[in-house]
Every structure is written in structure tokens, then in C-alpha cells.
Design an enzyme around this catalytic site. Structure first.
Site, mmCIF file in Angstrom:
data_model
loop_
_atom_site.group_PDB
_atom_site.id
_atom_site.type_symbol
_atom_site.label_atom_id
_atom_site.label_comp_id
_atom_site.label_asym_id
_atom_site.label_seq_id
_atom_site.Cartn_x
_atom_site.Cartn_y
_atom_site.Cartn_z
ATOM 1 N N ASN A 22 17.880 21.537 -43.942
ATOM 2 C CA ASN A 22 16.998 20.573 -43.282
ATOM 3 C C ASN A 22 17.836 19.871 -42.227
ATOM 4 O OD1 ASN A 22 15.344 18.516 -42.462
ATOM 5 N ND2 ASN A 22 15.313 17.428 -44.426
ATOM 6 N N TRP A 23 17.611 20.283 -40.986
ATOM 7 C CA TRP A 23 18.447 19.734 -39.904
ATOM 8 C C TRP A 23 18.103 18.279 -39.597
ATOM 9 C CZ3 TRP A 23 18.721 23.999 -35.483
ATOM 10 C CH2 TRP A 23 19.360 25.132 -36.008
ATOM 11 N N LYS A 24 16.972 17.812 -40.084
ATOM 12 C CA LYS A 24 16.496 16.459 -39.739
ATOM 13 C C LYS A 24 16.478 16.322 -38.202
ATOM 14 C CE LYS A 24 17.927 14.886 -44.243
ATOM 15 N NZ LYS A 24 18.364 13.804 -45.127
ATOM 16 N N HIS A 68 8.994 14.613 -47.492
ATOM 17 C CA HIS A 68 10.401 14.200 -47.583
ATOM 18 C C HIS A 68 10.459 12.686 -47.762
ATOM 19 C CE1 HIS A 68 14.569 13.450 -46.605
ATOM 20 N NE2 HIS A 68 14.796 14.725 -46.863
ATOM 21 N N GLU A 80 14.594 15.587 -54.807
ATOM 22 C CA GLU A 80 15.599 14.899 -53.997
ATOM 23 C C GLU A 80 15.644 13.429 -54.400
ATOM 24 O OE1 GLU A 80 16.403 17.308 -50.120
ATOM 25 O OE2 GLU A 80 15.066 15.644 -49.721
ATOM 26 N N GLY A 123 22.199 11.757 -48.321
ATOM 27 C CA GLY A 123 23.062 11.272 -47.253
ATOM 28 C C GLY A 123 24.085 10.244 -47.706
ATOM 29 N N GLY A 149 20.903 18.769 -46.375
ATOM 30 C CA GLY A 149 20.839 17.993 -45.147
ATOM 31 C C GLY A 149 22.121 18.119 -44.349
ATOM 32 N N GLY A 150 22.984 17.139 -44.475
ATOM 33 C CA GLY A 150 24.202 17.053 -43.663
ATOM 34 C C GLY A 150 25.022 18.331 -43.630
ATOM 35 N N SER A 191 23.051 15.334 -51.057
ATOM 36 C CA SER A 191 24.505 15.484 -50.996
ATOM 37 C C SER A 191 25.005 16.786 -51.614
ATOM 38 C CB SER A 191 25.204 14.271 -51.630
ATOM 39 O OG SER A 191 24.873 13.082 -50.913
ATOM 40 N N GLU A 196 12.240 10.510 -46.505
ATOM 41 C CA GLU A 196 12.355 9.747 -45.260
ATOM 42 C C GLU A 196 10.979 9.542 -44.627
ATOM 43 O OE1 GLU A 196 15.371 12.247 -43.533
ATOM 44 O OE2 GLU A 196 16.786 11.516 -45.045
HETATM 45 P P1 13P Z 1 21.927 15.362 -47.532
HETATM 46 O O1 13P Z 1 22.266 16.772 -47.961
HETATM 47 O O2 13P Z 1 22.481 14.978 -46.216
HETATM 48 O O3 13P Z 1 22.188 14.371 -48.637
HETATM 49 O O4 13P Z 1 20.320 15.347 -47.314
HETATM 50 C C1 13P Z 1 19.507 15.850 -48.297
HETATM 51 C C2 13P Z 1 18.133 15.961 -47.763
HETATM 52 O O5 13P Z 1 17.473 14.962 -47.517
HETATM 53 C C3 13P Z 1 17.610 17.311 -47.501
HETATM 54 O O6 13P Z 1 16.241 17.282 -47.239
#
Ligand code: 13P
Length: 248
Positions: free
Chosen positions: A11-13, A95, A166, A172, A231-232, A210, A97
Site C-alpha cells: 500500500n503505497w499510500k 483503511h 491492521e 507506521g 505500508g512503509g 509495521s 486512515e
Molecule cells: P506500515 O507498514 O507503514 O505500518 O503501514 C501499514 C498499513 O497501513 C498498510 O495498509
């Protein structure tokens, strides 16, 4: 317990640029084959170039959201049918967010999942509790409530979705859930899906929060963790590839 092939989704966000995407996708493509299914969910403007880059490969791509509506006066929204036109296999819905920053409700998320499936796009439905909810002992109730809305709305199509657990406090933050904490929730979700569908072993339940090269293998060793939503670490080819290798 699941028998499904694992799935790792990046997930590149809201990250990326033409040169950065080209380098990242080339790095992932060059590391194939993987022993698991792999996909990247990119910002909408990059779907076209991602589709071109990955079309001849076994890598899949998707979006990070979709509208619950088919078409109409919904400025800024993107329909599932449009995603399908760009070859999207997946759309992340719900998600945390988006739930937190855009006020998405459980039913709104369920409607998006239904719209995605209606266009042949597999929804990756995210559920997860906040730190306060975990500390108040509400984790099970929260994730069950979030999933329940989707189960009721999808009805007989439940087994066609992907679920991602999640925990909000792990996203994050570098503070991943322990494999035991994650497994405990995945087992609950599996039981809920089993009661609804009768064949929950076919539904992939991903863990997100994470996930890194150094904790991926132990997370994947849990019986109900069928992959990861990353994510990251999905923004660095070497890290993402290492996670995909741990899943294969
Ligand atoms: P991180 O891997 O950066 O914690 O993000 C997880 C995430 O929200 C994937 O959708």
C-alpha cells in the site's frame, strides 16, 4: 487455519513519482519469481503506468479506495468500474486512515466492498482497533463489528474478498503487533468468516502494521496469517522483496 497461497500487498499510500515508481516496480519485477501472490496498490494517477509496467508479469495492481456509487455527481470519487478498466485486481476499502480522516462508517465501507466486487475488483477490507480500544479490552468487539457490516452486505459473495487486520496502533509506528496478538485476532476473524461463508479457509486474512523484513517470517508462521498489507516497507524494493520472499 488457511490453505490459501499467501498474498503480499504493498500500500503505497500517498507516495510516489514517475521516476520513483519506475525504479520501485523494476526492482520488484527483477526479483521474481515469488512463491506467493504479490500486488501493489498505488495512487489513482499512477494506475495507468503501473498497468503498463506489470501487464506482462504475474504481479497484480490495485487502488487504495473506490466509490460506493456506480457513477454520478460525486466530485473527486473514482468508481470500481473505472478501476476495472485499468486492470485493477484489488481495491483497499476501509483503511483506518480513511475511517479516521474521512469519516468512513462500517456500512459505508461495506458498500464500497460491494461496489468493488460488482465490477470484478477484489476488495481488501481493512479492520482494526485503536490503542484506546485495545486497552479497554474492546479489540474483539470492534473488529467483529467492522467485519460484520461487510459480511451482511456481501451476503453470498463473502468468500470473494480479502480481509486485512491492521491494528491502528501498529500502523507506521514501528510497533508491530506480536505474532501472538495478530494470530489471536486473525483466528477470531476466521471463525466469523467461517460462520458466514462455510469455507473461510479460502479467504485470505492479511496482517498489516509495521511489517518489515525482520518480522515478516514469524508473522507468516502463524496459522491464520495469510499474508501482509505493507505500508512503509513497500516503498523500498529490497524490503518489499524480502517480505515477499518470506511469504513464499
Ligand atoms: P506500515 O507498514 O507503514 O505500518 O503501514 C501499514 C498499513 O497501513 C498498510 O495498509
Amino acid at each position: 487455519m488457511s490453505a490459501a497461497r499467501r498474498l503480499v500487498v504493498g500500500n503505497w499510500k500517498m507516495h510516489g513519482s514517475h521516476p520513483a515508481n519506475a525504479e520501485l516496480l523494476a526492482g520488484i519485477l527483477g526479483a521474481r519469481p515469488f512463491g506467493c501472490d504479490v500486488a501493489v496498490c498505488v495512487p489513482f494517477p499512477y494506475l495507468s503506468e503501473t498497468a503498463v509496467s506489470l501487464a506482462a508479469s504475474d504481479l497484480r495492481w490495485g487502488a487504495q479506495d473506490c466509490s460506493a456509487h456506480a457513477q454520478g455527481a460525486y466530485t473527486g470519487e473514482v468508481s470500481a468500474a473505472m478501476l476495472a478498466e485499468f486492470g485493477c485486481r484489488y481495491a483497499i476499502v476501509g483503511h483506518s486512515e480513511r475511517r479516521a480522516l474521512h469519516g468512513e462508517s462500517d456500512q459505508g465501507v461495506a458498500d464500497k466492498a460491494k461496489a468493488a466486487l460488482g465490477s470484478g475488483v477484489t476488495p481488501i477490507v481493512c479492520v482494526g482497533e485503536t490503542r484506546e480500544q485495545r486497552e479497554a479490552g474492546e479489540t474483539a468487539a470492534v473488529v467483529k463489528r467492522q467485519l460484520s457490516a461487510v459480511i451482511h452486505t456481501l451476503a453470498h459473495c463473502v468468500s470473494e474478498m480479502v480481509v486485512a487486520y491492521e491494528p491502528v496502533w501498529a500502523i507506521g509506528t514501528g510497533l508491530s503487533a506480536t505474532p501472538q496478538q495478530a494470530q489471536e485476532v486473525h483466528e477470531l476473524l476466521r471463525a466469523q468468516l467461517q460462520a458466514a461463508s462455510g469455507h473461510a479457509s479460502r479467504i485470505r486474512i492479511l496482517y498489516g502494521g509495521s511489517v518489515k523484513p525482520d518480522n515478516a517470517a514469524v508473522l507468516f508462521s502463524q496459522p491464520d496469517i495469510d499474508g501482509a498489507l505493507v505500508g512503509g516497507a513497500s516503498l523500498k524494493a529490497a524490503d518489499f522483496v524480502a517480505i515477499c520472499r518470506a511469504a513464499g
